[in-house]
Design a protein around this motif. Sequence first.
Motif, PDB file in Angstrom:
ATOM      1  N   ALA A   8      -2.167  -2.314  -7.444  1.00 37.66           N
ATOM      2  CA  ALA A   8      -0.925  -3.045  -7.284  1.00 37.66           C
ATOM      3  C   ALA A   8       0.282  -2.160  -7.424  1.00 37.66           C
ATOM      4  N   LYS A   9       0.116  -0.970  -7.962  1.00 38.77           N
ATOM      5  CA  LYS A   9       1.307  -0.229  -8.314  1.00 38.77           C
ATOM      6  C   LYS A   9       1.339   1.181  -7.752  1.00 38.77           C
ATOM      7  N   LEU A  10       0.519   2.053  -8.319  1.00 35.52           N
ATOM      8  CA  LEU A  10       0.782   3.451  -8.121  1.00 35.52           C
ATOM      9  C   LEU A  10      -0.199   4.108  -7.180  1.00 35.52           C
ATOM     10  N   PRO A  11       0.293   4.730  -6.152  1.00 36.39           N
ATOM     11  CA  PRO A  11      -0.586   5.472  -5.268  1.00 36.39           C
ATOM     12  C   PRO A  11      -1.161   6.708  -5.915  1.00 36.39           C
ATOM     13  N   ASP A  12      -0.559   7.196  -6.984  1.00 38.81           N
ATOM     14  CA  ASP A  12      -1.120   8.363  -7.645  1.00 38.81           C
ATOM     15  C   ASP A  12      -2.543   8.064  -8.073  1.00 38.81           C
ATOM     16  N   PHE A  95       9.369  11.649  -5.332  1.00 39.49           N
ATOM     17  CA  PHE A  95       8.871  10.559  -4.490  1.00 39.49           C
ATOM     18  C   PHE A  95       8.369   9.405  -5.348  1.00 39.49           C
ATOM     19  N   ARG A  96       7.680   9.750  -6.424  1.00 42.64           N
ATOM     20  CA  ARG A  96       7.194   8.703  -7.325  1.00 42.64           C
ATOM     21  C   ARG A  96       8.347   8.025  -8.041  1.00 42.64           C
ATOM     22  N   ILE A  97       9.327   8.805  -8.469  1.00 39.73           N
ATOM     23  CA  ILE A  97      10.481   8.244  -9.172  1.00 39.73           C
ATOM     24  C   ILE A  97      11.219   7.251  -8.286  1.00 39.73           C
ATOM     25  N   VAL A  98      11.457   7.638  -7.032  1.00 42.08           N
ATOM     26  CA  VAL A  98      12.151   6.749  -6.094  1.00 42.08           C
ATOM     27  C   VAL A  98      11.350   5.479  -5.865  1.00 42.08           C
ATOM     28  N   HIS A  99      10.043   5.615  -5.697  1.00 44.34           N
ATOM     29  CA  HIS A  99       9.197   4.438  -5.450  1.00 44.34           C
ATOM     30  C   HIS A  99       9.157   3.512  -6.653  1.00 44.34           C
ATOM     31  N   ASP A 100       8.933   4.081  -7.845  1.00 42.79           N
ATOM     32  CA  ASP A 100       8.818   3.251  -9.051  1.00 42.79           C
ATOM     33  C   ASP A 100      10.125   2.543  -9.368  1.00 42.79           C
ATOM     34  N   PHE A 108       7.867   2.913   2.022  1.00 38.49           N
ATOM     35  CA  PHE A 108       7.902   4.216   1.356  1.00 38.49           C
ATOM     36  C   PHE A 108       6.580   4.511   0.650  1.00 38.49           C
ATOM     37  N   LYS A 109       5.902   3.457   0.206  1.00 39.47           N
ATOM     38  CA  LYS A 109       4.645   3.668  -0.507  1.00 39.47           C
ATOM     39  C   LYS A 109       3.588   4.308   0.380  1.00 39.47           C
ATOM     40  N   ALA A 110       3.681   4.073   1.695  1.00 43.70           N
ATOM     41  CA  ALA A 110       2.729   4.704   2.606  1.00 43.70           C
ATOM     42  C   ALA A 110       2.853   6.219   2.564  1.00 43.70           C
ATOM     43  N   VAL A 111       4.063   6.717   2.372  1.00 39.23           N
ATOM     44  CA  VAL A 111       4.283   8.164   2.252  1.00 39.23           C
ATOM     45  C   VAL A 111       3.596   8.688   1.002  1.00 39.23           C
ATOM     46  N   LEU A 112       3.718   7.937  -0.104  1.00 40.44           N
ATOM     47  CA  LEU A 112       3.066   8.348  -1.338  1.00 40.44           C
ATOM     48  C   LEU A 112       1.550   8.319  -1.191  1.00 40.44           C
ATOM     49  N   CYS A 113       1.038   7.239  -0.574  1.00 40.14           N
ATOM     50  CA  CYS A 113      -0.404   7.104  -0.424  1.00 40.14           C
ATOM     51  C   CYS A 113      -0.995   8.228   0.416  1.00 40.14           C
ATOM     52  N   ARG A 114      -0.278   8.595   1.452  1.00 44.27           N
ATOM     53  CA  ARG A 114      -0.845   9.551   2.409  1.00 44.27           C
ATOM     54  C   ARG A 114      -0.584  11.004   2.030  1.00 44.27           C
ATOM     55  N   HIS A 189       0.082  -3.191  -0.596  1.00 45.74           N
ATOM     56  CA  HIS A 189      -0.230  -3.263  -2.022  1.00 45.74           C
ATOM     57  C   HIS A 189      -1.412  -2.378  -2.374  1.00 45.74           C
ATOM     58  N   ASP A 190      -2.151  -1.868  -1.383  1.00 46.46           N
ATOM     59  CA  ASP A 190      -3.398  -1.170  -1.641  1.00 46.46           C
ATOM     60  C   ASP A 190      -3.494   0.066  -0.759  1.00 46.46           C
ATOM     61  N   CYS A 191      -3.527   1.244  -1.373  1.00 48.00           N
ATOM     62  CA  CYS A 191      -3.660   2.468  -0.587  1.00 48.00           C
ATOM     63  C   CYS A 191      -4.998   2.525   0.130  1.00 48.00           C
TER      64      CYS A 191
END
Length: 357
Positions: A8-12, A95-100, A108-114, A189-191
Amino acid sequence: MGLNLTLAKLPDGELQGQGPTPSNASQAAGRNATAPSEFDTIVLPVLYLVVFVASLLLNGLAVWIFFHIRNKTSFIFYLKNIVVADLIMTLTFPFRIVHDAGLGPWYFKAVLCRYTSVLFYGNMYTSIVFLGLISIDRYLKVVKPFGDSRMYSLTFTKVLSVCVWGVTAVLSLPNIILTDVPPTADNMHDCQALKSPLGVRWHHAVVYVNSCLFVAVLAILIGCYIAISRYIHRSSRQFISQSSRKRKHNQSIRVVVAVFFTCFLPYHLCRMPFTFSHLDKHLDESAHKILYYCKEMTLFLSACNVCLDPIIYFFMCRSFSRRLFKKSNIRTRSESIRSLQSVRRSEVRIYYDYTDV
């Protein structure tokens, strides 16, 4: 990691840390358990911002110092590789700071996931591997100083380092390439939902490989530390003059073990039961929430490694500490003592020269 609460939250956590894809019901439970809160949108961004700024300062200084140090030994070359891995890992933090903080667009989360999550975890495990290689290097220099010369050559070190980076690329690039599903409001919501079926299977394989890699390096660190400690204890009775120098090697590897245990062990202890047992399927919503906070804080400890590695450079690399003191115009304790002794000898010579007149 098998922690579906990370979906639900973090692509990391999503890209390099999940186990098999959970059911829709489990995904819904994970989303409810990790609804955005002050912890997600304020606390975590602030913490990562602090680490980001500190890491830029510390690793920037490290790059500047190592730029003036030649690759004289395999140890120095390994340290330089860790600096590179830490800097790349640090550059993923914004990138994580901006997303969170909710400052980026919905996609934007797609950028983090990929991209950025893959870089984050890829370089984190690269640092872990080089810490293991440093421990082996210390073991060979202390316990086996007259072993096979090829193991001590700088050429062998460079080839081994290239292999480490090559393996990292082989494991990471497919996670980038196979995250090719167009992002929508339904799958953001899901990488895992952004991956192709082959990408999901590759991701699960990488999770197990990274977990096994961590266990292997942990065993190497503990084994090298015990071997060095025993060797120094045995030799200190016979070679008192050499024992002090070898004790410094023992103290330096303690620093590596301390940083490793502080940064990486808590995160993997939190992750492994779910990676290999899929315990998340048997937990209720409140348990998911607790584990989510544990996972995020232990992941933050792993991120803090980029700030603690410069401590390793300072305590383990004499060339680094000397160069740092030289650039800062600060004298070490030994240099101050030698300078004081030189002044006293000069005063004695002047006294005798004067009395002889």
